[in-house]
Every structure is written in C-alpha cells, then in structure tokens.
Design an enzyme around this catalytic site. Structure first.
Site, short mmCIF file in Angstrom:
data_model
loop_
_atom_site.label_atom_id
_atom_site.label_comp_id
_atom_site.label_asym_id
_atom_site.label_seq_id
_atom_site.Cartn_x
_atom_site.Cartn_y
_atom_site.Cartn_z
N HIS A 94 0.88 -1.17 0.00
CA HIS A 94 0.00 0.00 0.00
C HIS A 94 0.92 1.22 0.00
CE1 HIS A 94 -2.14 -3.04 2.49
NE2 HIS A 94 -3.26 -2.52 2.06
N ASP A 99 2.43 1.95 3.34
CA ASP A 99 3.44 1.03 3.88
C ASP A 99 4.86 1.52 3.61
OD1 ASP A 99 1.25 -0.66 4.24
OD2 ASP A 99 1.66 -1.79 2.41
C1 XLS Z 1 -7.39 -6.77 4.86
C2 XLS Z 1 -6.94 -6.99 3.50
C3 XLS Z 1 -5.80 -6.11 3.03
C4 XLS Z 1 -5.72 -6.12 1.54
C5 XLS Z 1 -4.94 -4.99 0.94
O1 XLS Z 1 -8.11 -7.55 5.44
O2 XLS Z 1 -6.64 -8.33 3.35
O3 XLS Z 1 -4.62 -6.51 3.61
O4 XLS Z 1 -5.20 -7.30 1.07
O5 XLS Z 1 -5.46 -3.77 1.27
#
Ligand code: XLS
Ligand code: NI
Ligand code: NI
Length: 438
Positions: A99, A102
């Site tokens: 993201h 991150d």
């Molecule tokens: C949360 C999601 C997240 C997505 C990406 O539950 O799994 O990690 O994969 O935003």
C-alpha cells in the site's frame, strides 16, 4: 547494510532434511505440469505485514521491535526497502505487494506525502533493478488514517472522496512506474456500521464512480495492469460492500464494470463470509473472474481476520486445484497477506513463517497437479452428470425444451433412479494423493 546477516539463502533440501531453515517441498526450478514451480506459484511478500507490522491487536500495543523501527520516519522507510529486498532475496520471493502508506510516511500535507513516496519509490526501483524482483500489485491504504472514518469511496464527505481519488491517482502512478502487474481495491472502510445514517444507494453509486475514474485514469497513463477487487464480508465495518465474490460480481455488473476487474481472493475473507476458500476460488473460476490470491488462514475459534500463515495442506491442495483448473496465474500470484503472531517477536520467526507457507503451497501444487493429470475428479464429475447426455438431457442443456414437454416426459417415468455421490470415497482418494505425493 544487512538486516538478516545470520540467515543464509533458504534452499530446497527435500523432506528428509531436518534443517528448519530449508524448503522441504518448494523447489523453485522443478517442473510441474510443464512449468517451473516458481512460475506456478508466483510467491509474493506483503510489505505491510512483513516490514511495518509490529504485533499490535485490538487489546494490546506493539510487541515487535525490528532493527529499523528506532529510526526517524524517512530513514525507517529507506531501511525497510533494504530489509525487504534482502528478505525476499534470501527466501527466493520474486514478487511483492504494498500500500502507499506502507512504504513512506504521510507527512503533514498530501503534497509532502507524495514527495516522500517519490523518494522511496526511486529506492525501490533501484532495488528491483538490482534483484529482478517484481511488483505483483500496488494499492492505496484508505482505511487507517482517521480521515477515512466514514469510508473513502463510500464516505458521506465529498472532500474525503476527493482525497481518496488523489491517493488512488498517485498509487496508480507509482504502480505504473514500478511496472506492477496489477492494482488491488480492498474496500477497507467501504461499508456501513448502521443503516440508520446510511444512504446505501448513494454510497454504492459513488464507489462505482471512483472505480470507474480509476480505470479511466489508468487508460490515460497507459497502465495496463489488471485491476482486482478483494472481497471481504466484514471487519473493519460491520458490513463491507464487497462481501464475497458473488456480491462483488453483482455490483460490477450493475455498474457495467465487469470487464475491468478480476478477483483477488483471500482465504481468511472467504471463511469470514461463511464460505470455504475453495468455494470462492471456484465461483471466480466458473465466472471467468479469477485473478490473484491473498494466501493466509483464519482461526475458526477466533472468528476475525487473523491473517495467519497457511499451513493446512488440505486447503492448499484444493486451492491449487482451483487455480490450476482456472488456467493458473497470469497477472496474479500468491501474496502472503499473513503475519506472525504477536508473541513471535524475532526476525527468525518471519523466515519460519514464509518457509511454512511456501512449502504448504508447493506441496499443494504437486498434489493438485497429480489429481489433474490423472483426471481424478474430472472423470467422476463427468460420469455424475452423464444423464445430461441423454436425449432429454441434451434438450435441457441446449435450452431446447418447454416446461410442458418436460412434464410430458416426467409422466412417462415409472421410477426415478439416483446413483451414489461417493463423497467418502472421493475424500479418501484425495487423502491418498496427499499421502503419496512427495
Ligand atoms: C485486509 C486486507 C488487506 C488487503 C490490501 O483484510 O486483506 O490486507 O489485502 O489492502
Ligand atoms: Ni488481503
Ligand atoms: Ni485480510
């Protein structure tokens, strides 16, 4: 600078090795069904759980203090890039996902955030060039910051909608720059807590509008990666609009977006929705919307998105069976959207976690490949439906019959005979393939 100097590159040593820092099944170059294992599996590191996650949960603070955590925000972001690539190289992970949030600190203004992102993206690009590691997908975090408390695309606040658009635009620019194979929308806070204050129609219209704008912008900048939606039924909101594969398909069709998106299916989200992982993969497969996978597992006794590393051979086998039957990954891959437990505080635990997940899916791949080669289920399924090859069956399949004709036919039947579904036998066969595959 090295962050994991005590760990050597993890190698395949086979099932007889006692070395816990080796692969027992994942042999990247081994050919399975005419393709290298690593190209079937396309393992990916999740930047968030691996490099920024620190063990906090709704009841407790962070427990994990990585070597880079004590640096100032930009130095920390830079150190994480180095640590991440060293980690991927040591495990032989050829992909990663992240993201926006991150990789770089948000700063005080949106412009500062974008500037920070540009600095870090340049460093990531250099590391990608150095190692050959690729970006599986990018995404934007529109759920952690309190700005998104009412949602992003589904917010009641037009300024937040615009802010979300800006973040998506930037994340698409970055994903394009890093040659990402895809872009994921997981609707973190796209849902509702209570219908008493919610205009559901407006929220869904706006969400579709934002997705449409994103695909239009992608065209404009020449980003050809695959767009995915990642379904999840609940958490953090009580009801997430992207509930499951079926709900998302209906939403996409209602707004004419069905040709632009595929599914990123997460194991733990499937079970939260009351489905199996295999069910969600199968539904995506038969509807031609299978795309990518977030590999993890939940805990049925805890009942939230625990994002544990997958260790269940049975589940992994059935998942790989669906993936292979869907034609395998093209733009997608197996992203470990998984984190170590908060009491697993050492970097060593990260290695054990990934090794376990990679071996589980490698074994699943090998078993699934054999099942498919031997047409174990296909033959049995074909036989089970063979009545649809009879005269009446063909008419039904070809929709070449009326209700009255069916009724007339049924009236000629003296007795209807059914055959056994053989579930227990099939379960034994599946187990036998797991037992004997090495
Ligand atoms: C949360 C999601 C997240 C997505 C990406 O539950 O799994 O990690 O994969 O935003
Ligand atoms: Ni996920
Ligand atoms: Ni999740």
């Amino acid at each position: 600078m090295n962050f994991f100097s005590e760990i050597n590159k993890i190698k395949y040593e086979g099932v007889d090795s006692n070395n816990l820092l080796s692969f027992k099944h994942y042999n990247p170059e081994e050919i399975v069904l005419g393709k290298k294992m690593k190209d079937h599996l396309k393992f990916s590191m999740s930047y968030w759980h691996t490099l920024t996650g620190a063990g906090s949960d709704p009841f407790g603070d962070s427990t994990i203090n990585r070597e880079w955590d004590n640096l100032n925000p930009m130095d920390k972001a830079k150190a994480r890039v180095k640590a991440g690539f060293e980690f991927m190289e040591k495990l032989g992970l050829e992909y990663f996902c992240f993201h926006d949030k991150d990789i770089a600190p948000e700063g005080d203004t949106l412009q500062e955030y974008f500037d920070n992102l540009d600095i870090i993206v340049d460093i990531i690009q250099k590391e990608m060039d150095r190692t050959g590691i690729k970006l599986l997908w990018g995404t934007s975090n529109m759920f952690t910051n309190k700005r998104f408390l009412h949602g992003a695309g589904t917010t009641c606040n037009a300024d937040v909608f615009a802010w979300s658009a800006a973040q998506i635009k930037k994340a698409l620019d970055i994903t394009k720059k890093l040659n990402g194979e895809g872009y994921v929308f997981w609707g973190g806070r796209e849902g509702y807590e209570t219908l008493l204050n919610t205009n559901m129609k407006l929220e869904l219209d706006n969400l579709a509008c934002l997705l449409n704008l994103a695909t239009e912008y992608a065209k404009e900048i020449g980003f050809n990666g695959q767009f995915y939606i990642e379904p999840k039924p609940k958490e953090p909101t009580k009801h997430q609009y992207d509930f499951d594969v079926a709900t998302v398909m209906n939403f996409l069709r209602a707004y004419g977006l069905e040709d632009k998106f595929k599914m990123n299916i997460e194991a733990n989200h499937a079970t939260l929705a009351g489905h199996t992982f295999q069910h969600e993969l199968r539904l995506a497969r038969v509807n031609g919307v299978f795309g990518s996978v977030d590999a993890n597992r939940g805990d049925l006794l805890l009942g939230w998105d625990t994002d544990q590393f997958p260790t269940d051979i049975y589940d992994a086998t059935l998942a790989m069976y669906e993936i292979l039957m869907a034609g395998g990954f093209t733009t997608g891959g197996l992203n470990f959207d998984a984190k170590v437990r908060r009491a697993s505080t050492d970097t060593l635990d990260l290695f054990y976690a990934y090794i376990g997940g990679m071996d589980t899916f490698a074994k699943g791949l090998k078993v699934a490949a054999k099942l498919i080669e031997d047409k174990v289920f296909e033959n049995i399924i074909e036989k089970r439906y063979e009545s649809f090859k009879s005269e009446i069956g063909i008419k039904i399949s070809e929709k070449n019959i009326t209700l009255k004709e069916l009724s007339d036919y049924a009236l000629t039947l003296k007795e209807v005979k059914n055959t056994s579904g053989r579930q227990e036998m099939l379960e034994n066969i599946l187990n036998n393939y797991i037992f004997k595959t090495n």
